[in-house]
Scaffold this motif. Structure first.
Motif, short mmCIF file in Angstrom:
data_model
loop_
_atom_site.label_atom_id
_atom_site.label_comp_id
_atom_site.label_asym_id
_atom_site.label_seq_id
_atom_site.Cartn_x
_atom_site.Cartn_y
_atom_site.Cartn_z
N ILE A 52 0.85 -1.20 0.00
CA ILE A 52 0.00 0.00 0.00
C ILE A 52 0.88 1.25 0.00
O ILE A 52 0.67 2.19 -0.78
CB ILE A 52 -0.95 0.01 1.22
CG1 ILE A 52 -2.01 -1.08 1.06
CG2 ILE A 52 -1.60 1.37 1.41
CD1 ILE A 52 -2.85 -1.29 2.30
N SER A 53 1.91 1.25 0.85
CA SER A 53 2.80 2.41 0.94
C SER A 53 3.55 2.62 -0.37
O SER A 53 3.67 3.76 -0.86
CB SER A 53 3.82 2.22 2.07
OG SER A 53 3.17 1.85 3.26
N ALA A 69 1.34 3.99 -3.06
CA ALA A 69 1.10 5.43 -2.83
C ALA A 69 2.28 6.22 -3.36
O ALA A 69 2.12 7.25 -4.03
CB ALA A 69 0.88 5.71 -1.35
N SER A 104 -2.34 9.16 -4.90
CA SER A 104 -1.86 8.20 -3.90
C SER A 104 -3.02 7.70 -3.05
O SER A 104 -3.10 6.51 -2.72
CB SER A 104 -0.80 8.84 -3.01
OG SER A 104 0.31 9.21 -3.77
N ALA A 112 -3.87 3.82 -2.95
CA ALA A 112 -3.82 3.09 -1.67
C ALA A 112 -5.22 2.60 -1.31
O ALA A 112 -5.38 1.48 -0.80
CB ALA A 112 -3.28 4.01 -0.58
N ALA A 120 -1.81 7.97 3.14
CA ALA A 120 -1.43 7.82 1.73
C ALA A 120 -1.47 9.19 1.04
O ALA A 120 -0.62 9.49 0.19
CB ALA A 120 -2.37 6.86 1.02
N VAL A 157 1.70 3.08 8.22
CA VAL A 157 0.64 2.31 7.57
C VAL A 157 0.49 0.93 8.22
O VAL A 157 -0.63 0.46 8.47
CB VAL A 157 0.92 2.17 6.05
CG1 VAL A 157 -0.01 1.16 5.41
CG2 VAL A 157 0.79 3.53 5.37
#
Lengths: 254, 287
Positions: free
Chosen positions: A66-67, A70, A117, A121, A146, A214
């Motif tokens: 996810i990071s 982003a 982002s 995300a 994000a 996150v």
């Protein structure tokens, strides 16, 4: 301030409308690829690894992916697409012929990168939540994080773009900054496995701190240290945004 | 670069800034709109001090860039709508304005066309009316007809003349002398960053050059010129394969030309191009 926001909003809106026109293709690229990584590595390596820092490997990796996505969404926008708008389409010239100035254009662009982002995300979060990797309600907190990550990496990318004379220039930044960050920021494995100097080096870069916010958020572990970690990408965003504005003023107004 | 230029343009004027490549035309325009801060001197546009109040000033002017920067991802209407937002206009104001602009540009039936479906002339007209979205009092155009064919240029001239009649002040740069002579009430001729002349086209021609020009070329040129009754005090220049004579009365020379079959000639009143070449020189500029 409200006036400034409405000027930034005009720039943001232009990009959002263009994005909406090709959203389906854009989503496939920005969304399917990270999920391939997540499932391939998560299931493939996860079975050997088991638990990491108290997370299932899939849960651990999900936060990292996810990071990263982003970061990638904002980086791509800030490098290739922003350069295209500046040099190829000359969209920025049109904006500068209207009552917008360089700071409005740059801030509107950066806000849009934060939004990219956020979207990127958010989509991955939906999937990981559906599979139960990021089950806790605090995972919703990942979305504003994000967005901040997007402001940070978007500003950095724009700063790079302000020096670019062609698309080739971006290879330096991708190869020398983005790729090492992805590999060494605790996305795929904990930073503790790295030698001390490398660990300290990565702690100076923003992606590590985004991951460190996150990951606990997605798992429902809240703490004051999250704010400290969040301060790093926020500070990067503020400083590089100012530098990007200064650089584009020098580049475009002469 | 420009060097100590000074001029004032009145409301409602149609003013052309002329000069060879690198004369400082585009720099002057960039300075006018606040996108190139002058290193010294004072500059006011519509009562606003530039560059300090450039943003407020740009609310009241329209700018047409040298090359179209229309958004290829948007339709004609979307281009206008998005551009209107840059001026802080509301969606309603923009929607109300768009039909007038489409009519002005004769693009009513292209409202939903993509930019790639428009011809060069249509794109230019769209660029011009896009700059009118905020009902400006001053319109600035940087080489609006460069690279367009003659029909399209005529058509754009008509549009610009119409806009001036409606009360718009217009400043344009061009290196087409016929365009400047037809459209502009006033010519600012620049070279090497300086203003060489600032007059109406008619006054510029009257004051800067002899009233008539005789242009001769052809295989017998050297023979003829040896025998020709060239009067005293007639200015003559050789440019490439042609001879140019400048004077008040050149009839005697013209009469002598009729016996020569190997020569072509044109005898005409002097025009802006003659002035331009006289004042800026004839060397080739590739800058």
């Amino acid at each position: 301030m409200a006036e400034a926001f409405s000027r930034w909003g005009a720039v943001w809106r232009r990009n959002a409308l263009v994005w909406r026109k090709s959203a389906r293709t854009a989503l496939l690229g920005g969304f399917a690829e990270p999920l391939f990584y997540l499932f391939a590595l998560g299931y493939g390596l996860g079975s050997f690894i088991g638990q990491l820092d108290g997370f299932s490997y899939l849960g651990f990796l999900a936060a990292g992916i996810i990071s990263t996505s982003a970061m990638n969404a904002a980086t791509f926008e800030g490098l290739y697409l922003a350069y295209t708008r500046m040099e190829v389409l000359r969209t920025w010239d049109g904006m500068l012929a209207a009552p917008l100035d360089i700071s409005d254009v740059v801030m509107g662009e950066i806000l849009w990168m934060g939004t990219k982002s956020f979207i990127s995300a958010g989509l991955i979060l939906v999937v990981t939540a559906a599979f139960g990797f990021t089950a806790h309600w605090t995972a919703l907190g990942v979305l504003p994080v994000a967005f901040i990550a997007g402001l940070c990496f978007g500003s950095l990318a724009l700063l790079v773009t302000s020096f670019a004379r062609s698309y080739d220039f971006f290879v330096y930044y991708i190869t020398l900054a983005v790729t090492p960050m992805v590999l060494l920021s605790g996305v795929f494995f904990p930073l503790a496995s790295l030698p001390e100097p490398l660990r300290l080096g990565m702690a100076c870069l923003p992606l590590y701190h985004v991951v460190e916010v996150v990951r606990p958020l997605a798992a429902g572990r809240l703490g004051v240290d999250l704010l400290w970690h969040l301060a790093v990408p926020s500070a990067y965003a503020a400083v590089t945004a100012m530098m990007a504005i200064w650089r584009f003023r020098r580049r475009l107004l002469q | 670069m420009v060097d100590g230029i000074s001029f004032a343009i009145g409301r409602g004027e149609f003013c052309g800034i002329l000069g060879p490549n690198g004369a400082g035309k585009t720099t002057t325009l960039k300075m006018l709109v606040g996108n190139a801060p002058p290193s010294a001197g004072k500059l006011w546009v519509m009562g606003f001090s530039i560059p300090a109040q450039a943003r407020a000033m740009r609310r009241k002017i329209g700018i047409v860039p040298q090359s179209d920067n229309l958004d290829p991802d948007f339709s004609v209407v979307e281009n206008l709508a998005v551009y209107g937002r840059y001026f802080g206009l509301s969606g309603r104001e923009v929607r109300a304005r768009i039909p007038e602009l489409l009519k002005l540009a004769a693009l009513e039936d292209k409202a939903d066309a993509r930019i790639s479906q428009l011809s060069g002339g249509m794109k230019r007209r769209l660029s011009i009316v896009r700059a009118l979205i905020n009902r400006p009092e001053l319109l600035i155009l940087d080489e609006p007809t460069t690279g367009l064919d003659p029909q399209i240029r005529q058509n754009l001239w008509k549009l610009l003349r119409h806009l001036q009649k409606e009360g718009l002040t217009i400043i344009l740069t061009t290196h087409y002398m016929d365009e400047a002579e037809r459209l502009c009430q006033r010519i600012i001729l620049m070279d090497h960053g300086r203003v060489l002349a600032d007059q109406s086209p008619q006054a510029l021609i009257r004051d800067s050059i002899e009233s008539h020009v005789l242009e001769v070329h052809g295989s017998d040129l050297d023979h003829w010129v040896g025998e020709a009754p060239v009067p005293e005090r007639i200015r003559c220049e050789r440019i490439g394969e042609s001879l140019f004579f400048y004077g008040e009365r050149l009839d005697c020379l013209v009469a002598s030309l009729d016996e020569w079959n190997g020569l072509n000639y044109a005898y005409r009143p002097a025009n802006l191009e003659d002035v331009f070449l006289k004042l800026t020189g004839r060397e080739l500029r590739d800058g």
